[in-house]
Scaffold this motif. Structure first.
Motif, PDB file in Angstrom:
ATOM      1  N   UNK A  95      34.961  81.248  56.851  1.00  0.00           N
ATOM      2  CA  UNK A  95      36.158  82.650  55.765  1.00  0.00           C
ATOM      3  C   UNK A  95      37.647  83.037  57.122  1.00  0.00           C
ATOM      4  N   UNK A  96      36.444  82.832  58.199  1.00  0.00           N
ATOM      5  CA  UNK A  96      37.763  83.042  59.783  1.00  0.00           C
ATOM      6  C   UNK A  96      39.265  82.268  59.365  1.00  0.00           C
ATOM      7  N   UNK A  97      38.529  81.195  59.599  1.00  0.00           N
ATOM      8  CA  UNK A  97      40.012  80.165  59.122  1.00  0.00           C
ATOM      9  C   UNK A  97      41.577  81.044  58.273  1.00  0.00           C
ATOM     10  N   UNK A  98      42.706  81.602  58.628  1.00  0.00           N
ATOM     11  CA  UNK A  98      43.638  81.331  57.424  1.00  0.00           C
ATOM     12  C   UNK A  98      44.339  80.641  57.239  1.00  0.00           C
ATOM     13  N   UNK A  99      44.385  79.242  58.187  1.00  0.00           N
ATOM     14  CA  UNK A  99      44.892  78.247  57.880  1.00  0.00           C
ATOM     15  C   UNK A  99      44.490  77.152  58.475  1.00  0.00           C
ATOM     16  N   UNK A 100      44.591  75.220  57.615  1.00  0.00           N
ATOM     17  CA  UNK A 100      44.469  74.312  57.711  1.00  0.00           C
ATOM     18  C   UNK A 100      45.452  73.512  58.380  1.00  0.00           C
ATOM     19  N   UNK A 101      45.080  72.688  58.991  1.00  0.00           N
ATOM     20  CA  UNK A 101      45.692  71.357  60.061  1.00  0.00           C
ATOM     21  C   UNK A 101      45.300  70.120  58.892  1.00  0.00           C
ATOM     22  N   UNK A 102      45.786  70.003  58.522  1.00  0.00           N
ATOM     23  CA  UNK A 102      45.736  68.246  57.927  1.00  0.00           C
ATOM     24  C   UNK A 102      46.417  67.043  59.002  1.00  0.00           C
ATOM     25  N   UNK A 103      45.520  66.295  59.497  1.00  0.00           N
ATOM     26  CA  UNK A 103      46.181  65.150  60.358  1.00  0.00           C
ATOM     27  C   UNK A 103      46.675  63.898  59.666  1.00  0.00           C
ATOM     28  N   UNK A 104      47.755  63.235  60.068  1.00  0.00           N
ATOM     29  CA  UNK A 104      48.245  61.887  59.355  1.00  0.00           C
ATOM     30  C   UNK A 104      47.697  60.592  59.723  1.00  0.00           C
ATOM     31  N   UNK A 105      47.425  60.869  61.476  1.00  0.00           N
ATOM     32  CA  UNK A 105      46.551  60.059  61.852  1.00  0.00           C
ATOM     33  C   UNK A 105      45.133  59.914  61.889  1.00  0.00           C
ATOM     34  N   UNK A 106      44.295  59.203  61.458  1.00  0.00           N
ATOM     35  CA  UNK A 106      42.554  58.926  62.440  1.00  0.00           C
ATOM     36  C   UNK A 106      42.736  58.543  63.654  1.00  0.00           C
ATOM     37  N   UNK A 107      41.726  58.594  63.807  1.00  0.00           N
ATOM     38  CA  UNK A 107      41.064  57.994  65.372  1.00  0.00           C
ATOM     39  C   UNK A 107      41.056  56.980  65.588  1.00  0.00           C
ATOM     40  N   UNK A 108      40.242  56.611  63.740  1.00  0.00           N
ATOM     41  CA  UNK A 108      40.218  54.958  63.624  1.00  0.00           C
ATOM     42  C   UNK A 108      41.897  54.527  63.467  1.00  0.00           C
ATOM     43  N   UNK A 109      42.480  55.071  62.938  1.00  0.00           N
ATOM     44  CA  UNK A 109      44.205  54.624  63.009  1.00  0.00           C
ATOM     45  C   UNK A 109      44.664  54.244  64.898  1.00  0.00           C
ATOM     46  N   UNK A 110      44.666  55.496  65.423  1.00  0.00           N
ATOM     47  CA  UNK A 110      44.941  55.148  67.258  1.00  0.00           C
ATOM     48  C   UNK A 110      43.366  54.021  67.628  1.00  0.00           C
ATOM     49  N   UNK A 111      41.919  54.092  67.707  1.00  0.00           N
ATOM     50  CA  UNK A 111      42.047  53.125  68.052  1.00  0.00           C
ATOM     51  C   UNK A 111      41.577  51.655  68.063  1.00  0.00           C
ATOM     52  N   UNK A 112      42.824  51.261  66.880  1.00  0.00           N
ATOM     53  CA  UNK A 112      43.122  49.777  67.171  1.00  0.00           C
ATOM     54  C   UNK A 112      43.648  49.340  67.456  1.00  0.00           C
TER      55      UNK A 112
END
Length: 508
Positions: A95-112
């Motif tokens: 409950x302490x996190x007031x924001x969420x970061x939504x990442x558009x690129x996954x680790x799987x994408x970056x490791x291609x």
């Protein structure tokens, strides 16, 4: 998938969503007559878009590093404010996190890596290591893209490059033409087979750090693939690191760069670039993605940024206050991908005080044929009384130029996929009217500054070769960047920060 403006707090810790961001951000007007040419004007946008690429000596991949895969990666995210949980409902989350970061690129994408399929990959590129990396950049750009006016944009680009070259491996063309193995004359460092390897690239995804509300992420790695980076820069290892940091809702991102050379990798480069969002970029003969939604064109654009040089990288560090790259043929026509007739054009201002002028009255082959003053007066290099020799470090001519004015010095034919022309300038009073440093030491260690450079007017005045009788090329600069090239000097460390970066063009 529909864009969500609010996300239940139950997903705060776990969400890493693979989305395309379509929320446009309008250009920020600079003063009354200029607008920003970059998507993230002044680096002030919380929802960061940043990518990294790595090149070998001739701006290709050549061979992937096991730790990295294809050397393209991205960190692109959007921030959403959390929705308070309604009374009477149970939320098993932080409950302490007031924001969420939504990442558009996954680790799987970056490791291609080469051979692995992804959306949009062309069949002829899947098992070609160079074409695969080029298409991976387009794929990452697709996932990071922000719709905007007049064009969408994708990301800031961090560029790595090693100058090592194995001349017996015959991997690099000569002025765009394939050549066989040849013995090196100590022009290029190489410790033997495998010296042209790509570096490791590790990634700390951007996170929001509480309670200070600081956004922070990093790419880092080494060309010494066996190095233990958990201990940092210990021992004789090469190293690269770029960390980005920003307080949520305030100010500019600050990009903190570190580059270290080693005995095995003494010639390394690290730049932060604003590249074209489509077409070619400087030194890159594949379709690119970047931050410049409007391509700046001479003579009408300015570049603004804050630079703090902390460590210079030694006497052979060619630290570029401003580096711009373009491409046009010797007949003035735009480049079309033909690497034998396209020519990469570079102009760079070196601010390391250890870098001196090689251009002298008795060494005219490394001087441009003429200099043009701000009032339009043109002075030939033979005019020893008026030509500003000390304003130039080096000029070299394209290797496919057919009407070069003697004496001339040809550019390195191997360090680009096509012929290249390079003009390197130094702090000098003749550049002062354009906002550039007028003397050595300005903007160097201990003198952080916010610069506003009239790059458009200066670049219009510079000499670049064209065949006689051909119409002048449009000088459109697809890459605007800054950073350093440590030239064949082991065990040197450069460190600097960049913030507030913007390219300003006239309002239409």
């Amino acid at each position: 998938m529909a864009k969500q403006s609010k996300i239940s707090c139950c997903f705060l810790v776990f969400v890493l969503v693979n989305l395309i961001f379509c929320n446009g951000v309008l250009s920020v007007r600079a003063e009354n007559e200029f607008i920003s040419a970059v998507g993230d004007s002044g680096m002030r946008r919380d929802n960061l878009r940043v990518a990294i690429e790595s090149w070998n000596q001739c701006n290709e991949v050549g061979e992937e590093a096991l730790q990295t895969g294809s050397p393209r990666a991205a960190d692109c995210f959007d921030i959403y404010k959390a929705t308070p949980q309604p009374q009477g409902e149970v939320c098993f989350c932080n409950q302490q996190l007031p924001y969420v970061l939504v990442h558009r690129v996954t680790e799987q994408d970056n490791k291609l890596r080469m051979g692995e399929p992804f959306f949009g990959l062309q069949a002829e590129s899947q098992f070609n290591v160079d074409l695969y990396a080029a298409e991976k950049e387009l794929y990452l750009g697709f996932k990071c893209q922000v719709e905007d006016t007049p064009n969408p944009w994708q990301f800031w680009m961090i560029m790595l490059k090693s100058g090592n070259m194995d001349t017996y491996a015959a991997k690099c063309p000569k002025n765009g033409h394939r050549v066989g193995p040849f013995p090196d004359q100590n022009s290029f460092p190489c410790f033997g087979k495998g010296c042209m390897n790509q570096p490791s690239i590790y990634h700390d995804y951007t996170k929001l750090q509480l309670p200070d509300m600081i956004l922070k992420g990093r790419f880092f790695g080494s060309w010494d693939l066996e190095a233990d980076l958990s201990r940092g820069m210990v021992g004789n290892i090469s190293y690269h690191s770029v960390t980005w940091e920003k307080k949520l809702g305030e100010g500019s991102w600050v990009f903190h760069h570190v580059l270290r050379t080693s005995a095995k990798y003494p010639w390394l480069m690290l730049y932060l670039r604003s590249d074209a969002t489509h077409g070619f970029s400087g030194g890159y003969h594949y379709p690119t993605r970047g931050m410049s939604k409007i391509i700046p064109e001479s003579p009408n654009f300015k570049v603004r940024f804050t630079l703090n040089v902390i460590k210079g990288g030694g006497p052979s560090s060619q630290f570029y206050l401003m580096d711009m790259g373009s491409c046009w043929k010797n007949n003035g026509k735009p480049c079309d991908g033909n690497v034998t007739s396209d020519v990469t054009r570079y102009s760079e201002m070196i601010i390391n005080p250890n870098t001196t002028s090689w251009c002298h009255a008795n060494n005219l082959n490394v001087c441009p044929p003429y200099h043009t003053f701000p009032n339009g007066t043109r002075v030939h290099r033979n005019d020893t009384a008026r030509f500003p020799y000390a304003a130039y470090h080096l000029y070299c001519s394209p290797g496919n130029g057919e009407h070069l004015e003697a004496p001339f010095n040809l550019c390195d034919p191997y360090s680009n996929p096509q012929p290249q022309e390079i003009l390197q300038i130094l702090p000098h009073p003749v550049w002062g009217e354009y906002g550039y440093p007028k003397k050595q030491g300005e903007g160097w260690i201990g003198d952080p500054r916010t610069w506003e450079l009239d790059v458009g007017r200066l670049s219009q005045s510079l000499y670049f070769y064209q065949d006689p009788g051909t119409p002048p090329a449009r000088r459109q600069w697809m890459s605007i960047d800054l950073g350093t090239e440590i030239f064949k000097d082991p065990d040197q460390v450069a460190e600097w920060t960049v913030s507030d970066f913007d390219i300003l063009v006239p309002k239409q």
